[in-house]
Design an enzyme around this catalytic site. Structure first.
Site, PDB file in Angstrom:
ATOM      1  N   GLY A 100       1.081  -4.253 -15.143  1.00  0.00           N
ATOM      2  CA  GLY A 100       0.904  -5.057 -13.859  1.00  0.00           C
ATOM      3  C   GLY A 100      -0.691  -4.793 -13.031  1.00  0.00           C
ATOM      4  O   GLY A 100      -1.481  -4.425 -13.859  1.00  0.00           O
ATOM      5  N   GLY A 130       3.692  -0.274 -18.267  1.00  0.00           N
ATOM      6  CA  GLY A 130       3.424  -1.237 -17.215  1.00  0.00           C
ATOM      7  C   GLY A 130       1.970  -1.576 -17.195  1.00  0.00           C
ATOM      8  O   GLY A 130       1.003  -0.682 -16.939  1.00  0.00           O
ATOM      9  N   LYS A 143       7.833   1.192   4.624  1.00  0.00           N
ATOM     10  CA  LYS A 143       7.994   0.288   3.591  1.00  0.00           C
ATOM     11  C   LYS A 143       9.093  -1.039   3.907  1.00  0.00           C
ATOM     12  O   LYS A 143       9.815  -0.861   4.878  1.00  0.00           O
ATOM     13  CB  LYS A 143       8.974   1.022   2.303  1.00  0.00           C
TER      14      LYS A 143
END
Length: 349
Positions: free
Chosen positions: A180, A178, A85
Site C-alpha cells: 500500500g 503489503g 484514532k
C-alpha cells in the site's frame, strides 16, 4: 449494537481520556473517535480509518488499540502531543461526500483536541475535502506515507548496522508484506540496493502494477511470506502479522516494518529476542508520517529538508533502544515502551 457500558471491560481500553461515537443516518457515518492521552495544552494526533469492520465493536477496539499506539509513537518520537484514532465503518450504504462532510463537522465539535488525517480507506483527496470544513485535518501539504516509508528505511539502516556491520541492503534480501502507501514507498528506497526482494499483497492488481514498475521483485503468496528465509521481514500491512501460530517458523534476522501492532501479544517480543531476531518496535519505526503532519501543523508550510531531519530521530531512537536492550538483556519492545510510557504518563501529573 455494542453495549457501551462494557467499554471499560475491553482489553484495549487503557483509561482513555475520551471515547466518542459518531453517527449520521443520512450519510451512513458510523464509528468512533478515541483519545488515549494528551497533555492538556496540545492536541492529540491520530489518523482516520474507513474500513469494512464486521461490527461496531471491532471498530471500537481498533480505535482504542491504535490510539494507544499513537501515544507511544508520539512520545518516543519526542513530540509533545497525545495519541488518538478514528475508526469509521464502511459497511452498508454510505454517501462518501456526505459522510466526509458530516465527519468533518463532528471533528470540529472536539474543538481542536483531536487532529487527524489519512489512513486506510481515506485518501489524500478526502483529507483535502474535509480540510475545507475543518482546520483540524493535516496532511494536505505533506505526504505522510512518503515519510513513514523513509522512517522505516532509517530504522532499517540502524538494524542492518547492528546485525551486519553496515547500513546498506547490498547483498541482503528483504520480504515486504503489503504494498500500500508505505510498503510501496519502502520498496522504492530498497529496490536498487537489495539483492533479492520478495513482495506480497492481497490485491492482485497492486501486485501486477508493482511487477511492471519493479520487474526484479519476486511475488509470493500472502500465506508464504512469513516463512521465507530472508535477511529482513518488513510487515507493512495490517496488525498481528506476527502471532503465536507463526513465530516459531520465522527465519529472518531483522523485523522492521510500518504496520501498526505487528505483534499479537507483547510476550512475542520476548520470544523474538530469545530467537535472536532483531525486532524494531513498530511504533518507533512508523513515526515518520506522524512527524511530517506534526511539522505541517506547527509550521503551516512544508520544507523537505526540515521534515527529513526530524524523521532521522527514528534512526537515533532505534540505535538507543538496541543499545539498552543489549545492556539489560531485555527485548527492544519492552525498552521502547518504557521510554514512551515515562513521557506520556507524565501528562497526568
Amino acid at each position: 449494537m455494542f453495549d457501551l457500558k462494557s467499554l471499560s471491560e475491553l482489553e484495549e481500553f487503557d483509561n482513555h481520556k475520551l471515547v466518542t461515537f459518531v453517527f449520521d443516518k443520512e450519510s451512513g457515518l458510523q464509528g468512533f473517535i478515541a483519545i488515549h492521552r494528551g497533555n492538556g495544552k496540545h492536541p492529540s494526533f491520530g489518523a482516520t480509518r474507513l474500513w469494512d469492520y464486521n461490527s461496531e465493536e471491532s471498530a471500537l477496539r481498533d480505535a482504542l488499540r491504535l490510539s494507544r499506539t499513537m501515544s507511544y509513537k508520539a512520545a518516543i518520537a519526542g513530540l509533545k502531543y497525545g495519541g488518538a484514532k478514528a475508526a469509521l465503518l464502511k459497511n452498508g450504504h454510505i454517501n462518501r461526500d456526505k459522510l466526509l462532510k458530516s465527519y468533518a463537522e463532528r471533528v470540529n465539535f472536539l474543538s481542536g483536541h483531536f487532529v487527524t488525517g489519512t489512513d486506510v480507506g481515506i485518501s489524500d483527496t478526502d483529507v483535502k475535502k474535509m480540510r475545507r470544513r475543518s482546520k483540524f485535518f493535516v496532511g494536505v501539504k505533506t505526504n505522510p506515507a512518503r515519510y513513514t516509508g523513509l522512517g522505516v528505511y532509517f530504522a532499517l539502516q540502524a538494524c542492518l548496522k547492528e546485525r551486519f556491520g553496515d547500513e546498506t541492503m547490498l547483498d541482503k534480501s528483504i520480504a515486504i508484506q503489503g504494498l500500500g502507501k508505505t510498503g510501496s514507498e519502502l520498496l522504492k528506497l530498497v529496490y536498487q540496493e537489495s539483492s533479492k526482494i520478495y513482495v506480497t499483497d492481497l490485491n492482485k492488481d497492486t501486485l501486477r502494477n508493482i511487477k511492471k514498475l519493479f520487474p526484479k521483485v519476486i511475488i509470493v503468496s500472502p500465506d508464504k511470506i512469513h516463512f521465507l528465509k530472508a535477511d529482513v521481514f518488513s510487515p507493512c500491512a495490517l496488525y498481528h502479522t506476527i502471532n503465536k501460530a507463526n513465530v516459531e517458523e520465522l527465519q529472518f534476522k531483522i523485523i522492521c516494518g510500518s504496520a501498526n501492532n505487528q505483534l499479537e501479544s507483547d510476550s512475542l517480543a520476548d520470544e523474538l529476542y530469545r530467537m535472536k531476531i532483531l525486532y524494531a518496535p513498530d511504533f518507533v519505526v512508523n513515526a515518520g508520517g506522524l512527524i511530517s503532519v506534526v511539522d505541517e501543523y506547527e509550521y503551516g508550510n512544508f520544507r523537505v529538508k526540515r521534515v527529513v531531519k526530524r524523521v532521522e530521530v527514528i534512526k537515533t531512537n532505534i540505535k538507543k533502544i538496541i543499545r539498552k536492550s543489549k545492556r539489560t538483556g531485555r527485548s527492544t519492545d519492552k525498552i521502547a515502551r518504557e521510554l514512551a510510557e515515562k513521557t506520556f504518563q507524565s501528562y497526568d501529573k
